[in-house]
Design an enzyme around this catalytic site. Structure first.
Site, PDB file in Angstrom:
ATOM      1  N   GLY A  94     -12.527 -26.482  23.604  1.00  0.00           N
ATOM      2  CA  GLY A  94     -13.039 -26.636  22.131  1.00  0.00           C
ATOM      3  C   GLY A  94     -14.385 -26.982  21.835  1.00  0.00           C
ATOM      4  O   GLY A  94     -15.167 -27.380  22.548  1.00  0.00           O
ATOM      5  N   SER A  95     -14.919 -26.438  20.590  1.00  0.00           N
ATOM      6  CA  SER A  95     -16.324 -26.197  20.600  1.00  0.00           C
ATOM      7  C   SER A  95     -16.513 -25.716  19.030  1.00  0.00           C
ATOM      8  O   SER A  95     -15.825 -25.982  18.219  1.00  0.00           O
ATOM      9  CB  SER A  95     -16.891 -25.283  21.286  1.00  0.00           C
ATOM     10  OG  SER A  95     -16.028 -23.958  21.250  1.00  0.00           O
TER      11      SER A  95
END
Length: 417
Positions: free
Chosen positions: A384-385
């Site tokens: 996730g980013s």
């Protein structure tokens, strides 16, 4: 008459040959350039996979000059080319030596470099004068240790100085690394005539879906752990944990094909995900002008391959240290981030790859000096980013708002005014 540079294709461990996948990688710069261009192919014979790939990449308006390999007669090459038909024969010219060739936009060395560092340097020095301003030279070297007497190290050195891209081709005997070198600056506007580069290290699953090389490696590690666990504890079912994890880990690194909009005024998303914010701001690192910034959050379920929102030339790349706050939170503004700065026909455009709470690793594959097509793969962020796209505020209008879902390389997030 200038002779062709000598190229030794037999290394300390035997001959090195270039197969179809390596040949396509060598000619990628020729294939992705949509405008009329000139190419020079040095050191091939009629059976060369590189010659076949170069012919396949030709477009109307292209010209290709071919220099035979040592010991190969030009007459045999001419007969082979004539047999391909008039469409090919009209665009190809065979010369006896490189000294008879004109400077070209793309120069491809049709044989791998396997000699010493001095021999490799001499070959490249003898060829780069046959490049037009901003032209690209593509050359391959064996990727395994001990396969050359210094040529691999020399190409790595040249790549650090002049490299605009490199690809590892594992499906070759032996594996090779293809370097693309540009010895003089290229105009950023040329990027608008390019298509996304072919990348051989991703593994195709279907016609429209690939797995990034990072996913292949991660899945391989998971399966390796499963094998070791089963060998160490054959009566235990613990080996099922890493074995079952291999598929979802590989799926995280999926790399789908995307249809990039042809509209020159369209700015596409740099990643899949949900739009977090659209705002105007100033950032002195990129100049005094005001920017329009569009931030997109990527969950662990989104595709994490990042793409360039517009065509341009990479003029700077830097990483800013920081924390690892959840990417959807305001505190993520101060997370570790990698900034790729592009020079474009409309001004400075920046792509920021930000880490998140789980994401701790940024991969960026576009060196300074590289020309990138719109929608071309730029790199990826593991788990996730967030990605931010900075556009000149007085030149672009946002077409998305917070909460909108976008697809990297396909969704239009803004339009040039």
């Amino acid at each position: 008459m200038t002779q062709s540079p000598a190229v030794r294709t037999v290394g300390p461990r035997g001959p090195v040959r270039l197969g179809d996948r390596a040949a396509r990688t060598l000619t990628t710069e020729l294939a992705r350039h949509h405008g009329a261009k000139s190419a020079l192919l040095v050191g091939v014979d009629a059976e060369s996979a590189v010659l076949a790939a170069a012919i396949e990449a030709l477009l109307p308006g292209d010209t290709l000059t071919v220099v035979p390999a040592d010991g190969t007669g030009a007459a045999q090459l001419r007969d082979h080319i004539t047999a391909q038909g008039s469409w090919v024969a009209d665009r190809l010219r065979v010369v006896d030596s490189v000294g008879e060739a004109d400077p070209a936009d793309v120069l491809v060395l049709g044989q791998p470099l396997t000699g010493t560092a001095d021999e490799a340097r001499s070959t490249l020095d003898g060829l780069n004068k046959y490049l037009t301003d901003g032209g690209v030279l593509a050359a391959a070297v064996p990727a395994l240790p001990g396969m050359t007497s210094g040529a691999t190290a020399e190409l790595e050195r040249q790549g650090a100085l002049f490299g605009v891209g490199a690809d590892l081709v594992l499906r070759n005997t032996p594996p090779v690394r293809v370097h693309r070198l540009r010895f003089t600056p290229a105009d950023a506007t040329v990027a608008g005539r390019l298509g996304p580069a072919y990348r051989p290290s991703s593994v195709p699953l279907t016609q429209n879906m690939h797995i990034d090389s990072n996913g292949v490696a991660a899945a391989g590690i998971a399966l390796g752990l499963a094998a070791l666990t089963r060998a160490a504890r054959p009566k235990s079912k613990l080996w099922l944990l890493p074995a079952l994890a291999a598929a979802p880990v590989a799926a995280f690194f999926r790399d789908p094909q995307r249809d990039v909009p042809d509209d020159e005024s369209a700015v596409v998303a740099a990643s899949d995900g949900r739009v977090l914010s659209v705002e105007r701001l100033r950032d002195e690192r990129f100049g005094e002008q005001e920017f329009l910034r569009i931030a997109v959050f990527l969950s662990v379920l989104d595709v994490h391959v990042n793409r360039t929102p517009v065509a341009g030339k990479v003029v700077d790349y830097f990483v800013v240290d920081g924390g690892f706050a959840a990417a959807m939170k305001p505190a993520a503004e101060h997370n570790v981030a990698a900034y790729t700065v592009l020079d474009t026909a409309r001004g400075t455009v920046v792509v920021a790859q930000r880490t998140g709470l789980i994401a701790r690793r940024i991969v960026q594959r576009a060196p300074v000096g590289a020309l990138l097509a719109k929608g071309e793969r730029l790199g990826l962020i593991r788990f996730g980013s967030r990605t931010d796209v900075y556009l000149p505020a007085d030149a672009a209008e946002a077409l998305v708002g917070p909460g909108d879902r976008v697809l990297g390389g396909a969704s239009v997030i803004a339009r040039w005014l």
